[in-house]
Design a protein around this motif. Structure first.
Motif, PDB file in Angstrom:
ATOM      1  N   GLU A  77     -12.412  34.744  88.906  1.00 56.28           N
ATOM      2  CA  GLU A  77     -13.631  34.208  89.503  1.00 56.28           C
ATOM      3  C   GLU A  77     -14.539  33.577  88.454  1.00 56.28           C
ATOM      4  N   GLU A  78     -14.561  34.180  87.237  1.00 54.73           N
ATOM      5  CA  GLU A  78     -15.480  33.654  86.228  1.00 54.73           C
ATOM      6  C   GLU A  78     -14.914  32.451  85.483  1.00 54.73           C
ATOM      7  N   CYS A  79     -13.611  32.228  85.573  1.00 58.38           N
ATOM      8  CA  CYS A  79     -13.018  31.140  84.789  1.00 58.38           C
ATOM      9  C   CYS A  79     -11.624  30.806  85.314  1.00 58.38           C
ATOM     10  N   GLU A  80     -11.365  29.506  85.470  1.00 60.58           N
ATOM     11  CA  GLU A  80     -10.018  29.014  85.766  1.00 60.58           C
ATOM     12  C   GLU A  80      -9.695  27.971  84.709  1.00 60.58           C
ATOM     13  N   GLU A  81      -8.842  28.342  83.770  1.00 61.91           N
ATOM     14  CA  GLU A  81      -8.593  27.438  82.646  1.00 61.91           C
ATOM     15  C   GLU A  81      -7.263  27.776  81.992  1.00 61.91           C
ATOM     16  N   PHE A  82      -6.602  26.745  81.467  1.00 66.31           N
ATOM     17  CA  PHE A  82      -5.357  26.905  80.721  1.00 66.31           C
ATOM     18  C   PHE A  82      -5.529  26.130  79.415  1.00 66.31           C
ATOM     19  N   VAL A  83      -5.766  26.851  78.323  1.00 72.13           N
ATOM     20  CA  VAL A  83      -6.059  26.249  77.026  1.00 72.13           C
ATOM     21  C   VAL A  83      -4.796  26.291  76.165  1.00 72.13           C
ATOM     22  N   VAL A  84      -4.428  25.143  75.594  1.00 71.22           N
ATOM     23  CA  VAL A  84      -3.233  25.051  74.755  1.00 71.22           C
ATOM     24  C   VAL A  84      -3.625  24.486  73.395  1.00 71.22           C
ATOM     25  N   VAL A  85      -3.273  25.208  72.331  1.00 69.03           N
ATOM     26  CA  VAL A  85      -3.481  24.712  70.965  1.00 69.03           C
ATOM     27  C   VAL A  85      -2.199  24.934  70.177  1.00 69.03           C
ATOM     28  N   GLY A  86      -1.910  24.030  69.244  1.00 68.46           N
ATOM     29  CA  GLY A  86      -0.702  24.181  68.444  1.00 68.46           C
ATOM     30  C   GLY A  86       0.084  22.891  68.361  1.00 68.46           C
ATOM     31  N   ASP A  87       1.213  22.952  67.684  1.00 70.88           N
ATOM     32  CA  ASP A  87       2.033  21.772  67.424  1.00 70.88           C
ATOM     33  C   ASP A  87       3.431  21.994  67.993  1.00 70.88           C
ATOM     34  N   ARG A  88       3.570  21.833  69.299  1.00 68.70           N
ATOM     35  CA  ARG A  88       4.858  22.017  69.943  1.00 68.70           C
ATOM     36  C   ARG A  88       5.875  20.997  69.444  1.00 68.70           C
ATOM     37  N   ALA A  89       5.430  19.751  69.212  1.00 69.58           N
ATOM     38  CA  ALA A  89       6.363  18.716  68.742  1.00 69.58           C
ATOM     39  C   ALA A  89       6.948  19.108  67.391  1.00 69.58           C
ATOM     40  N   GLY A  90       6.113  19.643  66.511  1.00 65.76           N
ATOM     41  CA  GLY A  90       6.612  20.088  65.210  1.00 65.76           C
ATOM     42  C   GLY A  90       7.601  21.225  65.339  1.00 65.76           C
ATOM     43  N   ALA A  91       7.314  22.163  66.231  1.00 63.56           N
ATOM     44  CA  ALA A  91       8.227  23.284  66.458  1.00 63.56           C
ATOM     45  C   ALA A  91       9.555  22.797  67.006  1.00 63.56           C
ATOM     46  N   GLU A  92       9.527  21.798  67.878  1.00 65.88           N
ATOM     47  CA  GLU A  92      10.776  21.254  68.420  1.00 65.88           C
ATOM     48  C   GLU A  92      11.585  20.551  67.334  1.00 65.88           C
ATOM     49  N   ARG A  93      10.905  19.891  66.399  1.00 73.83           N
ATOM     50  CA  ARG A  93      11.630  19.271  65.284  1.00 73.83           C
ATOM     51  C   ARG A  93      12.289  20.328  64.414  1.00 73.83           C
ATOM     52  N   VAL A  94      11.598  21.452  64.211  1.00 73.78           N
ATOM     53  CA  VAL A  94      12.190  22.550  63.449  1.00 73.78           C
ATOM     54  C   VAL A  94      13.444  23.052  64.151  1.00 73.78           C
ATOM     55  N   ALA A  95      13.376  23.220  65.466  1.00 73.68           N
ATOM     56  CA  ALA A  95      14.535  23.685  66.228  1.00 73.68           C
ATOM     57  C   ALA A  95      15.709  22.717  66.092  1.00 73.68           C
ATOM     58  N   GLU A  96      15.431  21.438  66.201  1.00 74.08           N
ATOM     59  CA  GLU A  96      16.498  20.436  66.107  1.00 74.08           C
ATOM     60  C   GLU A  96      17.151  20.442  64.733  1.00 74.08           C
TER      61      GLU A  96
END
Length: 232
Positions: A77-96
């Motif tokens: 009730e007090e908040c509806e939010e989805f906050v994303v921080v970070g470098d997903r693209a960099g992590a995917e390059r590491v995986a590859e």
């Protein structure tokens, strides 16, 4: 915590804290979480669908820190939010590049561990660590060991920063919270919370940063911590 509060808000890890040694959630924690008279924030290294589902099935508001602070999700009730921080693209390059070097993430072809991740990469602890560290460093990322997986994430992302965001959404200060956990990734939460408890099975980093170390491990230690901080 404010004098009018019957108990402090909680920031609670899942694996190793709400579970038993076989990684199954101890059913005793359901009532304990549902009946806690202050907000509960579930803070985990898992992707968001896991703690969101836990909140739904326990029957508590969805207040979640996921991916070691990379995601903060509120559906209340007090908040509806989805906050994303970070470098997903960099992590995917590491995986590859890790796969190209002949290594495997260790989760099989379906890889439910990483399927819903927004910000980071999780690698099985049975996979080689040093090449993973080297590739992560090339991308300006870091690797840390939660005791359940190696996580590749941005150096400015951790559960402590996630707790600051979650506390703000609740109109609280991070220091109002009691944090309970068991692993290196919980140490950042311990540093910003007002009081912190490591369960007995915690790693040395978590124990060193915690204000208190419980006599009991896993969910038993979590329940012991609630006894220590709950309404008197």
């Amino acid at each position: 915590m404010p004098e009018s509060d019957p108990a402090p808000p909680l920031a609670v890890d899942i694996d190793g804290t709400l579970t038993n040694r076989n990684r199954a959630v101890d059913p005793r924690v359901f009532d304990a979480l549902r009946e806690w008279p202050a907000p509960v924030v579930v803070a985990t290294g898992k992707a968001a669908p896991y703690p969101v589902a836990l909140c739904e099935f326990v029957g508590i508001p969805v207040r979640v820190i996921a991916e070691n602070g990379g995601v903060v999700c509120f559906d209340t009730e007090e908040c509806e939010e989805f906050v994303v921080v970070g470098d997903r693209a960099g992590a995917e390059r590491v995986a590859e590049r890790y796969r190209e070097a002949g290594h495997d993430l260790g989760w099989g072809d379906l890889d439910l561990t990483n399927r819903w991740r927004e910000t980071e990469l999780a690698v099985s602890r049975e996979s080689p660590l040093e090449p993973l560290r080297e590739l992560a460093a090339d991308e300006g990322l870091r690797v840390f060991d939660t005791g359940y997986a190696y996580h590749v994430t941005s150096p400015d992302v951790d559960k402590g920063e996630g707790l600051k965001t979650a506390a703000d959404r609740l109109g609280r200060a991070p220091g109002d919270f009691v944090a309970i956990g068991d692993s290196e990734n919980d140490a950042a939460t311990f540093r910003v919370a007002g009081e912190s408890y490591a369960v007995a099975n915690a790693d040395e980093t978590a124990k060193r940063e915690a204000d208190y170390v419980m006599e009991s491990g896993y969910a038993e230690g979590f329940l012991e911590a609630l006894e220590a901080v709950g309404p008197k």
